[in-house]
Design an enzyme around this catalytic site. Sequence first.
Site, short mmCIF file in Angstrom:
data_model
loop_
_atom_site.label_atom_id
_atom_site.label_comp_id
_atom_site.label_asym_id
_atom_site.label_seq_id
_atom_site.Cartn_x
_atom_site.Cartn_y
_atom_site.Cartn_z
N ARG A 1 0.87 -1.17 0.00
CA ARG A 1 0.00 0.00 0.00
C ARG A 1 0.91 1.22 0.00
O ARG A 1 1.49 1.56 1.03
CB ARG A 1 -0.90 -0.01 1.24
CG ARG A 1 -2.08 0.94 1.15
CD ARG A 1 -2.89 0.96 2.43
NE ARG A 1 -2.26 1.80 3.45
CZ ARG A 1 -2.60 1.80 4.74
NH1 ARG A 1 -3.54 1.00 5.18
NH2 ARG A 1 -1.99 2.61 5.60
N HIS B 1 -4.11 4.87 4.06
CA HIS B 1 -5.36 4.15 3.79
C HIS B 1 -6.27 4.98 2.88
O HIS B 1 -6.84 4.48 1.92
CB HIS B 1 -6.07 3.85 5.10
CG HIS B 1 -7.48 3.37 4.93
ND1 HIS B 1 -7.79 2.15 4.41
CD2 HIS B 1 -8.67 4.00 5.20
CE1 HIS B 1 -9.12 2.03 4.37
NE2 HIS B 1 -9.66 3.13 4.83
N TYR C 1 1.56 5.46 12.20
CA TYR C 1 1.59 4.08 12.72
C TYR C 1 2.56 3.18 11.96
O TYR C 1 2.72 2.02 12.30
CB TYR C 1 0.18 3.46 12.72
CG TYR C 1 -0.58 3.60 11.42
CD1 TYR C 1 -0.34 2.71 10.37
CD2 TYR C 1 -1.50 4.62 11.22
CE1 TYR C 1 -1.02 2.83 9.16
CE2 TYR C 1 -2.17 4.74 10.01
CZ TYR C 1 -1.93 3.85 8.98
OH TYR C 1 -2.58 3.97 7.80
#
Lengths: 339, 328
Positions: free
Chosen positions: A254, A258, A267
Site C-alpha cells: 500500500r 489508507h 503508525y
Amino acid sequence: MAELDPASALGHRELGLTDEDVLSMYGHMLLARAVDERMWLMQRAGKIPFIISGQGHEAAQVGTTWPMRRNQDWMAPYYRSIASAITFGMSAEDIITAHLAKGDDVSSGGRQMPGHYGAARNNIVSVSSPVGTQVLHAVGLAMGAWVRGDDMVAITSFGEGTSNQGEIHEGMNFAGVHKLPVIFVCENNGWAISVPLERQVGGLSVAARAEGYGFPGVTVDGGDPLACYAVARAAHQRAQRGDGPTLIEARVVRLTSHSSDDDQRRYRDPAEVEELKEHDPIPFFSNRLRAAGLLTDEADAALRAEIKTEINEAQAQAEARPDPDAATAHRWVYAEGAD
Amino acid sequence: MAELNILEAIRLAMDEEMERDPDVMLLGEDVGRKGGVFGATEGLWAKYGDKRVLDTPLSEALIAGAAMGAAMYGLRPVAEMQFADFVYPAFNQIVSEISRLRYRSNNSFGLPIVIRMPYGGGVHGALYHSQSNETYFTSTVGLKVVAPGTPADAKGLLKASIRDPDPVMFFEHKKVYRLFRADVPDGDHVVPIGRADVARPGKHLSIFCYGYMRICALEAAEMLAREDGLEAEVVDLRTLRPLDTETLLASVARTGRALVVHEANRFGGFGAEVAATIAEAGFESLDAPVTRLAGPEVPGVPYHHNLEDWFMLNPAKIVEAARSLAAY
C-alpha cells in the site's frame, strides 16, 4: 536462436500473451496509476473531498482481471479496485466522474462517496462501504450462472483486513460446496488501516484457508502482473471447467495512506514507508519490459504522454458534466413504472 | 376454488411461479429434500431439481447475499430464513445491500428478491423461535414488507412479491400455517402489494391488524357484536410497507376510533406508524385517542405455557381493549 531472444525471458508467451498484450497490461497499470495520482491532486486542490487509493495494487489488479471476459464475466470489486475496474471496461473518465459525484456518473449518479465504483453495463457490481459484502454477491452471481448452466466466471476482490469478516467464510464455504465458478482475490497489503497483518490474520496466510473450503489457495507476488495473470488464468480455466473456485492471495504494497483522511506515518515506521517505493509494481514491470526489449525509453515516454493527455481530457470532460439535481434525490428507491 | 391452508397456499404460489418463470429459484436451509422445516417447499425439490430448490449451509448472510448476486444476474430468488429469529446474520446484506442497491446505483441495478420468514409466537418456540421482528424491516427504506393472514392472500401476495421488481420481506405467521383452510382462487390469483383489506365492515371502531392478528381480531369482532352490540371494522393491512393509508384513513373516517393490534412489542412498533399516520392525516375523524394493543416489553416470548399465554395477544385481550376504546 530463441534462447538469445531477451523477450522470451519474460515468460509471457508461455502464458499465451503476445508482446502487444503485455504492453497493454503495462498501459492499463500506468493509466490506473495516473487516474489515482490525478485524483490525489484534485483532492489536494479541493475538488474532491476524499480519495481512497489503489497505488501499489495495480499489477495484482490488472493481472488478475486480465483473463476475465468483458461483458460475459462479472466482477464484484472493492474500494481500491481502480485498475480492476479500468481493466474490466470502465474508463478514466468514468472513475473521475464518480469521484466528482456528477449527475450522470455511471456508478451512482453522484449518490455514493468516492471509491464506490460500479457499472451495470460493464458487469461491475456497485461497491458499498461495509467490507466483504461483495464477496457474497460474486458467489451469488456464480450461483446464478451455475443454476442456468451459463459459461460465466465471477471475480471478487477484497483486502486481507476484510478477509476476517464472517461473510467471507460463508461465501467461500458455499462456493466450495457447489464448486461455483468464482475467483476470490485477496489483495494483501499488510495493513488494515493501521493494524498490521500479524494482528489480523492468525497463521498469517489468507490463502491457506482455502484448503478448508476444498479449493486451492495460491499466494502470488502481487507486484508481478504476469505472475498474477498466470494464477488468475489457471483459476479462470478451473472455474470454466466446473472444478470450482480459487482463492488468490496477492501480496501487494500500500504505497499511500489508507485514504486521504489517514496519515500512515502515525503508525508505520518511516523507514518502511520510504522502502515501499522499491516495491512499486510500475517501475518493476517497466524495467522487465525494457530488459525484454519490449519497451524503450522513447516508447515509455510516448505512452505516458498519451495517458496524460487522456487523463487531462477525462478530467475536463468529467468536470464539465452536470451536478446532480436535488429534485431527483428521491427517485429510484423502488422501480418506477415502465421506465 | 380450492380449500387450502396458508402453508399449502404458499407452496402453491411458489410452484406456479416456478412453472411460469424458469428464473424463479428457491434457496434456504432444508428447503430441498426435506421440503423446509415447516413443509413450505415440500415436493418442489423433486419437481424442479436441486439447483432451483437449493439447500444452503447454515449461513443466513450467504442466503441473502447470494440471492442478491443471483438477482443481479437475472434470476428471481425466493430465499427462506428458517425462522425470522435467525435473520440477523443476514441483516447486513438485507439492510446495507439489498434495500439500497437500486438507489445507490441510480437505478442501474434492481433486485427482484423475496425473503420468506416464518415469524410469531404461540408455538412454544420461546425467545428464539417466536419473534415478530417486522419493524426492523418496515423502517428500512427500499424494502417492501408483506404479512398475509388468509390462504388466498398468502398465495396472491406471494405471487405478487415474486413478480415484484424490488425486494420483499414476506412474513408468514407460524401459528396460522395449518390453523384453518379457506377458499383460494385457482390459477393466476395475484393480490397487489400495498392494498389493505377490510376483512369485516363495522361502524363503531376500527381494528388494524395483520398476519395472525387478523384471525384474532375477527374473533374479537364476533364477540363484540354478540356480547356488546359493537360493530368493529377489521382492517387487515396485509402490506406494511408501502402502507395503504387511503384504506386506513377511510376506515377511521367511518368509525372515529382506531385500535392497532400487533404481536411485536409496542415501543416503536409498527402500531406507532399507524397511530402517527392517523394522528397526522385523520385527526378530524377521531372521537378517541388512537390505541395500541401490542406485545409486552420483554425481549422475547418466554417458553412455559403460563408465560407464553401471558405474552400472546388473543381475541379476549382485543375485546377488552376495544371495549375501553369504545367507552372513551
